[in-house]
Write an enzyme that holds these catalytic residues in place. Structure first.
Site, mmCIF file in Angstrom:
data_model
loop_
_atom_site.group_PDB
_atom_site.id
_atom_site.type_symbol
_atom_site.label_atom_id
_atom_site.label_comp_id
_atom_site.label_asym_id
_atom_site.label_seq_id
_atom_site.Cartn_x
_atom_site.Cartn_y
_atom_site.Cartn_z
ATOM 1 N N GLY A 78 0.794 -1.222 0.000
ATOM 2 C CA GLY A 78 0.000 0.000 0.000
ATOM 3 C C GLY A 78 0.825 1.269 0.000
ATOM 4 O O GLY A 78 0.339 2.324 0.424
ATOM 5 N N GLY A 79 2.065 1.183 -0.456
ATOM 6 C CA GLY A 79 2.888 2.379 -0.597
ATOM 7 C C GLY A 79 3.187 3.086 0.705
ATOM 8 O O GLY A 79 3.439 4.293 0.713
ATOM 9 N N SER B 88 5.021 -5.546 -2.119
ATOM 10 C CA SER B 88 5.255 -4.127 -2.374
ATOM 11 C C SER B 88 5.849 -3.477 -1.130
ATOM 12 O O SER B 88 6.915 -3.881 -0.675
ATOM 13 C CB SER B 88 3.956 -3.467 -2.835
ATOM 14 O OG SER B 88 4.197 -2.196 -3.377
#
Length: 542
Positions: A128-129, A206
């Site tokens: 989710g960055g 991520s």
């Protein structure tokens, strides 16, 4: 219900025989803080398993605990329900709205019913960055089938999780320390669920993979897991560590109407603000020069001052090169189209003006992302990079594949490739299993320019935002079955290819450069994207 799990759990409200699980009934288990009530639920494949949701692993980080390292969860009297998904940590939606709560330090524990224990454990960190993410994102269904306990984590994100004043007032990395606290909770309590604390694998996709990479380096996390799985993210990525974090913190104060150069004054002001206001002003925190760069995350892990309880105090590349990391087996890799994520964020393939701006200001946009010591070296390398990928002056829509390749390599491929090479230089390092995920089926969306970012997670997890079920005999069904088996082998045995496994996945070393190329098939190859990686290692070395 499996014998070990039943003996470990206090199944007061769920009286069952070993052959007849009681669906939708309560199951009680006692952890250090008290007794939890979970429930027997059914997976998307029709398999019953035991689920505990919203289990507190730390105190609510509110009031004076905002921005601070987490504190251990408090005990409770009686039986606490663990039947409902907790709220996600406070986070923005489309920049100006928000969802979630500050009171969010909870995890989920999903336990197979018909497997003998003690069971191996996968603790998973969502992506989710570093701004979004929730424990509900990653469904445990496919790992449940393989007899693996899945612990789904969530931690503070955005300003609430990563704000730093660059000094001991708010050292930073509160969200990273949340993950460490969650893993400590797992070590202390997973045996009560039938799990084996000596067989905990941590992983993520991520930003979750980047966080996992940091865990391998951080002294705080040493000994909390025995293996790691990374989906498209490394600590040495250009987005893996934020430079000058105090700048963001003071800009946040200014965005909310408060200007100061004193860390304690800023902290007092931010503690008095509504949490929603702290997560909905990210669009005001980048300078015009930063806005012109390739996609730049607003909040990232930071290098902390060397104070007690620091998560990281040095650049990850330095720690890796000098051997300061945990010797644990690792699966790591990236997708052929990981660069589609920043391409999409900047709308390069849909907005001709945005692409022209990149072409006109390429060096300014790219050079700050390159890990070289001086601005001049970074600018010279950016010119070489432009020539290597595009070979001409103007970048146009016809260069879409080259653009995706460049951004894949910049943010994902080179950091992974450099990391495995650096780790392999240490003769006492544990094995690293390296992969390129390159499946091009329609199940994963538009794969014209490569396999989209972090979509290997949508194969081994049932993702809330991308639910895919497939005929087990279909190409995607066989892919899922095989990948889940390899990942499960690793979780159970510390190798994806134990004796009897038909797919031989050799670990990486700097003489053979092995990686597993995952498409419709699984093929062991050497030297991933050789020409591209050679360019990076020669011109922009880690």
């Amino acid at each position: 219900m499996g014998t070990h799990v039943q003996m470990t759990m206090i199944a007061v409200a769920c009286v069952v025989s070993l052959l007849a699980p009681c669906l939708a009934q309560d199951v009680l288990v006692t952890v250090q803080q008290g007794t939890l009530r979970g429930a027997v639920v059914t997976s998307v494949l029709g398999t019953p398993y035991i689920s505990f949701k919203g289990v507190p692993y730390a105190q609510p980080p509110v009031g004076s605990l905002r921005f601070q390292a987490p504190q251990p969860a408090a005990s409770w009297e009686g039986v606490r329900d663990a039947l409902e998904q907790s709220e996600m940590c406070m986070q923005p939606v489309s920049g100006v709205y928000h969802v979630g709560s500050e009171d969010c330090l909870y995890l989920n524990v999903h336990v197979p019913m018909n497997a003998s224990g003690p069971l191996p454990v996968l603790a998973w960190i969502p992506g989710g960055g570093f701004t979004n993410g929730a424990s509900s994102f990653n469904g445990p269904d496919f790992f449940i089938e393989e007899g693996v306990i899945v612990v789904s984590l969530q931690q503070r994100v955005g300003a609430l999780g990563l704000l730093s004043t660059g000094d001991d007032v708010v050292p930073g990395n509160a969200g990273m320390k949340d993950i460490v606290m969650a893993l400590r909770w797992v070590q202390q309590n997973i045996a009560a669920f039938g799990g084996d604390p000596d067989r905990v694998t941590v992983g993520g996709e991520s930003a979750g993979a980047c966080s996992t990479s940091h865990l391998i380096i951080s002294p705080l996390a040493d000994g909390l897991f025995r293996a790691a799985i990374l989906h498209s993210g490394e600590a040495v990525s250009s987005w893996g560590v934020g430079a000058d974090p105090a700048v963001r913190a003071f800009r946040l104060g200014e965005a909310l109407g408060f200007s100061t150069n004193d860390s304690r004054e800023l902290l007092e002001f931010l503690l008095a603000q509504d949490a929603a206001d702290l997560v909905t002003h990210d669009d005001q925190l980048l300078s015009p020069e930063e806005e012109a760069q390739l996609p730049l995350l607003v909040w990232m892990p930071v290098i902390e001052p060397d104070v007690e309880g620091a998560f990281i105090t040095e650049w990850p590349a330095t720690a890796l090169k000098e051997g300061r990391f945990s010797r644990v087996p690792v699966i790591t890799g990236f997708t052929s189209g990981d660069g589609l994520e920043p391409v999409s964020r900047k709308q390069y393939l849909d907005d001709a003006a945005a692409l022209q701006q990149l072409s006109d200001s390429f060096v300014a946009a790219v050079s700050p992302q390159l890990h070289l010591p001086t601005p001049q070296q970074r600018e010279e390398a950016a010119l070489k990079l432009r020539d290597f990928y595009f070979g001409h002056e103007n970048i146009t829509a016809s260069d879409a594949q080259a653009l995706v390749d460049m951004l894949t390599d910049l943010g994902f491929g080179e950091p992974v490739d450099s990391t495995v090479r650096v780790v392999a230089n240490h003769t006492d390092a544990a094995p690293v299993y390296y992969y390129l995920f390159d499946y091009r089926g329609e199940e994963l969306g538009n794969t014209t320019y490569g396999t989209p970012h972090a979509t290997q997670s949508s194969v081994v997890f049932y993702l809330q935002y991308l639910p895919i079920l497939a005929d087990p005999e279909s190409t995607f069904g066989r892919l899922r079955s095989t990948m889940t088996r390899l990942w499960t082998n690793f979780i159970k045995y510390e190798t994806p290819s134990p004796e009897g496994e038909e797919i031989v996945w050799e670990p990486f070393d700097n003489s053979n450069l092995h990686y597993l190329h995952i498409t419709d098939t699984f093929e062991l190859k050497q030297n991933v994207y050789k020409e591209r990686m050679d360019f990076w290692h020669q011109n922009i070395p880690l």
